[in-house]
Motif scaffolding. Structure first.
Motif, PDB file in Angstrom:
ATOM      1  N   VAL A   1      -2.548  -5.136  -0.402  1.00  0.00           N
ATOM      2  CA  VAL A   1      -1.218  -4.360  -0.530  1.00  0.00           C
ATOM      3  C   VAL A   1      -0.941  -3.516   1.026  1.00  0.00           C
ATOM      4  O   VAL A   1      -2.009  -2.941   1.609  1.00  0.00           O
ATOM      5  CB  VAL A   1      -1.194  -3.059  -1.506  1.00  0.00           C
ATOM      6  N   TYR A   2      -0.063  -3.690   1.587  1.00  0.00           N
ATOM      7  CA  TYR A   2       0.278  -3.187   2.996  1.00  0.00           C
ATOM      8  C   TYR A   2       1.592  -2.046   2.755  1.00  0.00           C
ATOM      9  O   TYR A   2       2.543  -2.634   2.414  1.00  0.00           O
ATOM     10  CB  TYR A   2       0.501  -3.948   3.898  1.00  0.00           C
ATOM     11  N   VAL A   3       1.435  -1.128   3.295  1.00  0.00           N
ATOM     12  CA  VAL A   3       2.533   0.063   3.416  1.00  0.00           C
ATOM     13  C   VAL A   3       2.807   0.280   4.728  1.00  0.00           C
ATOM     14  O   VAL A   3       2.002   0.861   5.471  1.00  0.00           O
ATOM     15  CB  VAL A   3       2.469   1.246   2.478  1.00  0.00           C
ATOM     16  N   THR A   4       3.946   0.261   5.313  1.00  0.00           N
ATOM     17  CA  THR A   4       4.594   0.734   6.410  1.00  0.00           C
ATOM     18  C   THR A   4       5.877   1.459   6.042  1.00  0.00           C
ATOM     19  O   THR A   4       6.651   1.311   5.541  1.00  0.00           O
ATOM     20  CB  THR A   4       4.676  -0.326   7.645  1.00  0.00           C
ATOM     21  N   TYR A   5       6.351   2.335   7.301  1.00  0.00           N
ATOM     22  CA  TYR A   5       7.493   2.986   7.356  1.00  0.00           C
ATOM     23  C   TYR A   5       8.438   2.685   8.519  1.00  0.00           C
ATOM     24  O   TYR A   5       7.948   2.537   9.776  1.00  0.00           O
ATOM     25  CB  TYR A   5       7.347   4.429   7.210  1.00  0.00           C
ATOM     26  N   VAL A   6       9.669   2.285   8.288  1.00  0.00           N
ATOM     27  CA  VAL A   6      10.385   1.837   9.337  1.00  0.00           C
ATOM     28  C   VAL A   6      11.530   2.894   9.522  1.00  0.00           C
ATOM     29  O   VAL A   6      12.168   3.020   8.551  1.00  0.00           O
ATOM     30  CB  VAL A   6      10.730   0.413   9.189  1.00  0.00           C
ATOM     31  N   ALA A   7      11.930   3.138  10.804  1.00  0.00           N
ATOM     32  CA  ALA A   7      13.274   4.041  11.112  1.00  0.00           C
ATOM     33  C   ALA A   7      14.407   2.817  11.038  1.00  0.00           C
ATOM     34  O   ALA A   7      14.802   2.364  12.139  1.00  0.00           O
ATOM     35  CB  ALA A   7      13.178   4.649  12.385  1.00  0.00           C
TER      36      ALA A   7
ATOM     37  N   HIS B   1      -0.548   1.546  -9.285  1.00  0.00           N
ATOM     38  CA  HIS B   1      -0.961   2.157  -8.340  1.00  0.00           C
ATOM     39  C   HIS B   1      -2.175   1.232  -7.657  1.00  0.00           C
ATOM     40  O   HIS B   1      -2.962   0.743  -8.290  1.00  0.00           O
ATOM     41  CB  HIS B   1      -1.615   3.580  -8.748  1.00  0.00           C
ATOM     42  N   TYR B   2      -1.937   1.222  -6.350  1.00  0.00           N
ATOM     43  CA  TYR B   2      -2.996   0.265  -5.512  1.00  0.00           C
ATOM     44  C   TYR B   2      -3.742   1.147  -4.606  1.00  0.00           C
ATOM     45  O   TYR B   2      -2.921   2.067  -3.757  1.00  0.00           O
ATOM     46  CB  TYR B   2      -2.119  -0.826  -4.831  1.00  0.00           C
ATOM     47  N   LEU B   3      -4.866   0.754  -4.093  1.00  0.00           N
ATOM     48  CA  LEU B   3      -5.418   1.397  -2.914  1.00  0.00           C
ATOM     49  C   LEU B   3      -4.882   0.745  -1.652  1.00  0.00           C
ATOM     50  O   LEU B   3      -4.813  -0.598  -1.591  1.00  0.00           O
ATOM     51  CB  LEU B   3      -6.848   1.059  -3.216  1.00  0.00           C
ATOM     52  N   ASN B   4      -4.572   1.625  -0.840  1.00  0.00           N
ATOM     53  CA  ASN B   4      -3.981   0.967   0.530  1.00  0.00           C
ATOM     54  C   ASN B   4      -5.176   1.434   1.589  1.00  0.00           C
ATOM     55  O   ASN B   4      -5.348   2.423   1.860  1.00  0.00           O
ATOM     56  CB  ASN B   4      -2.664   2.042   0.901  1.00  0.00           C
ATOM     57  N   PRO B   5      -5.551   0.420   1.990  1.00  0.00           N
ATOM     58  CA  PRO B   5      -7.060   0.392   2.921  1.00  0.00           C
ATOM     59  C   PRO B   5      -6.519   0.848   4.415  1.00  0.00           C
ATOM     60  O   PRO B   5      -7.630   1.005   5.222  1.00  0.00           O
ATOM     61  CB  PRO B   5      -7.603  -1.122   2.888  1.00  0.00           C
ATOM     62  N   VAL B   6      -5.295   0.732   4.659  1.00  0.00           N
ATOM     63  CA  VAL B   6      -4.917   0.872   6.392  1.00  0.00           C
ATOM     64  C   VAL B   6      -5.454   2.301   6.891  1.00  0.00           C
ATOM     65  O   VAL B   6      -6.370   2.116   7.863  1.00  0.00           O
ATOM     66  CB  VAL B   6      -3.650   0.879   6.275  1.00  0.00           C
ATOM     67  N   PRO B   7      -5.390   3.423   6.206  1.00  0.00           N
ATOM     68  CA  PRO B   7      -5.999   4.728   6.753  1.00  0.00           C
ATOM     69  C   PRO B   7      -7.428   4.689   6.797  1.00  0.00           C
ATOM     70  O   PRO B   7      -8.056   5.217   7.737  1.00  0.00           O
ATOM     71  CB  PRO B   7      -5.440   5.761   5.793  1.00  0.00           C
TER      72      PRO B   7
ATOM     73  N   ALA C   1      -4.950 -12.450   5.275  1.00  0.00           N
ATOM     74  CA  ALA C   1      -3.631 -11.772   4.773  1.00  0.00           C
ATOM     75  C   ALA C   1      -3.609 -10.475   5.504  1.00  0.00           C
ATOM     76  O   ALA C   1      -2.679 -10.154   6.064  1.00  0.00           O
ATOM     77  CB  ALA C   1      -3.609 -11.682   3.315  1.00  0.00           C
ATOM     78  N   ALA C   2      -4.651  -9.624   5.449  1.00  0.00           N
ATOM     79  CA  ALA C   2      -4.706  -8.256   5.995  1.00  0.00           C
ATOM     80  C   ALA C   2      -4.402  -8.330   7.332  1.00  0.00           C
ATOM     81  O   ALA C   2      -3.584  -7.504   7.974  1.00  0.00           O
ATOM     82  CB  ALA C   2      -5.973  -7.626   5.566  1.00  0.00           C
ATOM     83  N   SER C   3      -5.104  -9.435   7.996  1.00  0.00           N
ATOM     84  CA  SER C   3      -4.811  -9.365   9.757  1.00  0.00           C
ATOM     85  C   SER C   3      -3.485  -9.896  10.048  1.00  0.00           C
ATOM     86  O   SER C   3      -2.554  -9.430  10.566  1.00  0.00           O
ATOM     87  CB  SER C   3      -5.722 -10.219  10.178  1.00  0.00           C
ATOM     88  N   GLY C   4      -3.041 -10.681   9.278  1.00  0.00           N
ATOM     89  CA  GLY C   4      -1.878 -11.441   9.471  1.00  0.00           C
ATOM     90  C   GLY C   4      -0.664 -10.484   9.244  1.00  0.00           C
ATOM     91  O   GLY C   4       0.489 -10.338  10.026  1.00  0.00           O
ATOM     92  N   TRP C   5      -0.541  -9.815   8.099  1.00  0.00           N
ATOM     93  CA  TRP C   5       0.445  -8.944   7.682  1.00  0.00           C
ATOM     94  C   TRP C   5       0.430  -7.797   8.694  1.00  0.00           C
ATOM     95  O   TRP C   5       1.645  -7.268   9.038  1.00  0.00           O
ATOM     96  CB  TRP C   5       0.452  -8.485   6.301  1.00  0.00           C
ATOM     97  N   ALA C   6      -0.598  -7.074   8.950  1.00  0.00           N
ATOM     98  CA  ALA C   6      -0.445  -5.931   9.819  1.00  0.00           C
ATOM     99  C   ALA C   6       0.115  -6.489  11.264  1.00  0.00           C
ATOM    100  O   ALA C   6       1.035  -5.588  11.771  1.00  0.00           O
ATOM    101  CB  ALA C   6      -2.030  -5.341  10.082  1.00  0.00           C
ATOM    102  N   ALA C   7      -0.315  -7.758  11.945  1.00  0.00           N
ATOM    103  CA  ALA C   7       0.333  -8.066  12.978  1.00  0.00           C
ATOM    104  C   ALA C   7       1.855  -8.405  12.966  1.00  0.00           C
ATOM    105  O   ALA C   7       2.892  -7.795  13.646  1.00  0.00           O
ATOM    106  CB  ALA C   7      -0.310  -9.468  13.479  1.00  0.00           C
TER     107      ALA C   7
END
Length: 255
Positions: free
Chosen positions: A110-116, A66-72, A224-230
């Motif tokens: 850790v970065y989580v996103t949802y893609v259609a 389990h990882y803390l996802n800081p995005v929200p 890394a956080a900035s780059g992966w988000a973009a």
């Protein structure tokens, strides 16, 4: 956002997030050691945190980490805190990062996103050189077999690779693990970081989890956080609309 505030309203769930902040990547058993309740109850709390996208999970063999996802939390900070006290908080944040850097091991992002989309299309978007050139500004070149070399090559025709590494795991279309290093550090494994792409069907969409481990320090983690988000925002736009974002998100100045 409602799910995030609901998840944060419970003391036990806040304690779980605190535990993951102290030591990211814990199993259910490790989290239960510091929570006086049954494993079933802790599992239910973790499910609420996952639904709010505050916690993400990664499987390592038989273990579920389990990882803390800081995005929200970052989004809450930007909307409700930064605009009011940004200068003072930047100073406090810098002090906090320096203190954490002195006390912790190499950080993980850790970065989580949802893609259609489908897992196959997400996989191809990560590994097809022409597709990565469209939304990433670099061509990811490799045969993507375990043990093979891969390179992150500029699209300006120079042939220059800004990142190189080795394919550690390759299980199309669900899991890709690669090492990352600057070309001059390719032979020095102590300077390699590790990126894992977990691609999971999620009802009729895809849950993409990117885990970037063994980063040198908190400054590299912030990059890394900035780059992966973009990059992942651009990937999501390409797969869902057929076109990347109208502006390269990594070139848009932060506000």
């Amino acid at each position: 956002m409602d799910k995030v505030f609901k998840a944060l309203a419970d003391e036990t769930r806040r304690r779980l997030l605190d535990r993951l902040h102290e030591e990211n990547g814990q199993t259910l058993g490790e989290l239960c050691e510091h929570i006086e309740m049954t494993r079933q109850s802790v599992t239910q709390h973790l499910a609420i945190l996952e639904a709010a996208n505050l916690v993400s999970t990664v499987r390592r063999g038989r273990m579920k980490l389990h990882y803390l996802n800081p995005v929200p939390l970052h989004e809450i900070q930007e909307r409700w805190i930064d605009k009011f006290e940004r200068p003072r908080l930047r100073v406090l944040g810098a002090v906090k990062r320096l203190a954490e850097e002195a006390m912790t091991d190499k950080p993980t992002f850790v970065y989580v996103t949802y893609v259609a989309s489908t897992p196959e299309k997400v996989w191809d978007a990560l590994t097809d050189a022409d597709l990565t050139a469209t939304y990433w500004g670099h061509r990811n070149e490799s045969d993507w077999q375990p043990g093979s070399r891969w390179a992150h090559v500029r699209t300006d025709g120079s042939g220059v690779a800004d990142v190189v590494g080795t394919v550690a795991e390759s299980e199309r279309p669900t899991r890709l693990v690669t090492t990352w290093a600057a070309p001059e550090d390719e032979g020095d494994e102590t300077k390699h970081s590790r990126v894992t792409f977990d691609i999971q069907p999620y009802d009729d969409i895809v849950r993409l989890t990117v885990t970037h481990e063994d980063l040198a320090d908190e400054s590299e983690r912030a990059q890394a956080a900035s780059g992966w988000a973009a990059v992942l925002s651009n990937l999501k736009s390409l797969l869902e609309t057929g076109s990347p974002l109208p502006q390269k998100p990594w070139l848009v100045p932060s506000r």
